[in-house]
Motif scaffolding. Structure first.
Motif, PDB file in Angstrom:
ATOM      1  N   MET A 164       3.863   2.217  24.773  1.00  0.00           N
ATOM      2  CA  MET A 164       3.845   2.430  23.335  1.00  0.00           C
ATOM      3  C   MET A 164       4.102   3.893  22.992  1.00  0.00           C
ATOM      4  O   MET A 164       4.844   4.208  22.065  1.00  0.00           O
ATOM      5  N   LEU A 165       3.490   4.788  23.743  1.00  0.00           N
ATOM      6  CA  LEU A 165       3.722   6.211  23.505  1.00  0.00           C
ATOM      7  C   LEU A 165       5.184   6.573  23.748  1.00  0.00           C
ATOM      8  O   LEU A 165       5.765   7.373  23.009  1.00  0.00           O
ATOM      9  N   GLU A 166       5.774   5.993  24.785  1.00  0.00           N
ATOM     10  CA  GLU A 166       7.194   6.244  25.054  1.00  0.00           C
ATOM     11  C   GLU A 166       8.049   5.776  23.880  1.00  0.00           C
ATOM     12  O   GLU A 166       9.020   6.425  23.502  1.00  0.00           O
ATOM     13  N   ALA A 167       7.703   4.641  23.300  1.00  0.00           N
ATOM     14  CA  ALA A 167       8.450   4.133  22.146  1.00  0.00           C
ATOM     15  C   ALA A 167       8.328   5.095  20.970  1.00  0.00           C
ATOM     16  O   ALA A 167       9.305   5.352  20.258  1.00  0.00           O
ATOM     17  N   LEU A 168       7.148   5.651  20.761  1.00  0.00           N
ATOM     18  CA  LEU A 168       6.938   6.584  19.650  1.00  0.00           C
ATOM     19  C   LEU A 168       7.649   7.916  19.894  1.00  0.00           C
ATOM     20  O   LEU A 168       8.110   8.561  18.951  1.00  0.00           O
ATOM     21  N   VAL A 169       7.739   8.324  21.165  1.00  0.00           N
ATOM     22  CA  VAL A 169       8.488   9.546  21.476  1.00  0.00           C
ATOM     23  C   VAL A 169       9.935   9.408  21.022  1.00  0.00           C
ATOM     24  O   VAL A 169      10.545  10.342  20.518  1.00  0.00           O
ATOM     25  N   GLY A 170      10.499   8.232  21.182  1.00  0.00           N
ATOM     26  CA  GLY A 170      11.889   7.998  20.799  1.00  0.00           C
ATOM     27  C   GLY A 170      12.087   7.736  19.327  1.00  0.00           C
ATOM     28  O   GLY A 170      13.224   7.501  18.890  1.00  0.00           O
ATOM     29  N   ALA A 171      11.005   7.786  18.553  1.00  0.00           N
ATOM     30  CA  ALA A 171      11.113   7.524  17.110  1.00  0.00           C
ATOM     31  C   ALA A 171      10.309   8.563  16.343  1.00  0.00           C
ATOM     32  O   ALA A 171       9.200   8.279  15.860  1.00  0.00           O
ATOM     33  N   PRO A 172      10.826   9.783  16.229  1.00  0.00           N
ATOM     34  CA  PRO A 172      10.065  10.858  15.581  1.00  0.00           C
ATOM     35  C   PRO A 172       9.664  10.570  14.139  1.00  0.00           C
ATOM     36  O   PRO A 172       8.711  11.157  13.632  1.00  0.00           O
ATOM     37  N   ARG A 173      10.372   9.662  13.463  1.00  0.00           N
ATOM     38  CA  ARG A 173      10.005   9.308  12.087  1.00  0.00           C
ATOM     39  C   ARG A 173       8.992   8.183  12.030  1.00  0.00           C
ATOM     40  O   ARG A 173       8.565   7.777  10.959  1.00  0.00           O
ATOM     41  N   GLY A 174       8.613   7.678  13.185  1.00  0.00           N
ATOM     42  CA  GLY A 174       7.579   6.667  13.236  1.00  0.00           C
ATOM     43  C   GLY A 174       8.108   5.246  13.326  1.00  0.00           C
ATOM     44  O   GLY A 174       9.288   4.980  13.095  1.00  0.00           O
ATOM     45  N   LEU A 175       7.218   4.327  13.691  1.00  0.00           N
ATOM     46  CA  LEU A 175       7.529   2.906  13.795  1.00  0.00           C
ATOM     47  C   LEU A 175       6.442   2.102  13.095  1.00  0.00           C
ATOM     48  O   LEU A 175       5.275   2.507  13.063  1.00  0.00           O
ATOM     49  N   SER A 176       6.828   0.963  12.581  1.00  0.00           N
ATOM     50  CA  SER A 176       5.828   0.042  12.052  1.00  0.00           C
ATOM     51  C   SER A 176       5.158  -0.662  13.232  1.00  0.00           C
ATOM     52  O   SER A 176       5.664  -0.645  14.357  1.00  0.00           O
TER      53      SER A 176
END
Length: 209
Positions: free
Chosen positions: A1-13
């Motif tokens: 999950m953290l890796e996914a957030l690293v790739g989305a600096p504007r955030g994810l739902s």
């Protein structure tokens, strides 16, 4: 999950997080709550989830001694060349990770990278320099053999379009899979920059003992 957030600096739902890591939305929601409790992520006003400041505290001890010794070396290299200097470590058999980046203070323009960035080990000068420190292998790129002969690796546009890299292996006792180098827009004299990079790598190797 953290890796996914690293790739989305504007955030994810939460729904996007669930899809990216392959879990049910309820599970993703519960995991987000756990990370929030430890300040590893936070929610914006629109409920998107972004990385939290708690990660800074966790990351601080990672390779701390190495980063302390490398910083003055990278700062001097960046100042001498007016280019972005970087320290890269081998992540595994196929990837390298950008451990430290030092940008020049006086250059009108310079290359910018994200610390922690992961790239294929056989693409870009940093990984090529690390591979050049190993015995010749069947099927290796010609660029690796050339780096082994010259003492430094050169790449053009392999990590980012229009960006060239020049890196050298840091040959420190007890350490492997470590390279130091530069990222520049143009390379006017490969040999001159190569000598500076080799000198910086040797200086860091001495500091590391």
């Amino acid at each position: 999950m953290l890796e996914a957030l690293v790739g989305a600096p504007r955030g994810l739902s939460v729904t996007q997080i669930a899809e990216s890591v392959g879990v049910h939305r309820t599970v993703a929601h519960r995991l987000v709550r756990t990370l929030e409790e430890h300040h590893l992520c936070r929610r914006l006003d629109d409920r998107r989830v972004v990385l939290g400041a708690g990660l800074v505290r966790l990351a601080e001890p990672v390779e701390q001694d190495l980063r302390i010794l490398a910083r003055p070396v990278l700062e001097d290299l960046a100042a001498a060349t007016e280019a972005t200097a970087h320290l890269v470590v081998r992540e595994d058999e196929e990837r390298v990770r950008m451990l430290m980046i030092v940008e020049p203070r006086r250059a009108r323009m310079h290359v910018a990278f994200r610390s922690g960035q992961v790239d294929p080990i056989d693409r870009g000068s940093a990984g090529l320099a690390i591979l050049a420190g190993e015995p010749p292998a069947e099927g290796e790129r010609a660029a690796v053999g050339r780096a082994r002969q010259r003492g430094f690796a050169v790449s053009h546009g392999e990590i980012a379009a229009g960006i060239s890299g020049i890196s050298a292996l840091v040959r420190a006792g007890g350490r492997s899979g470590l390279s130091l180098g530069l990222s520049v827009f143009e390379v006017e004299d490969e040999e001159a920059l190569g000598r500076l990079v080799i000198g910086a790598a040797q200086r860091l190797a001495v500091a590391l003992g």
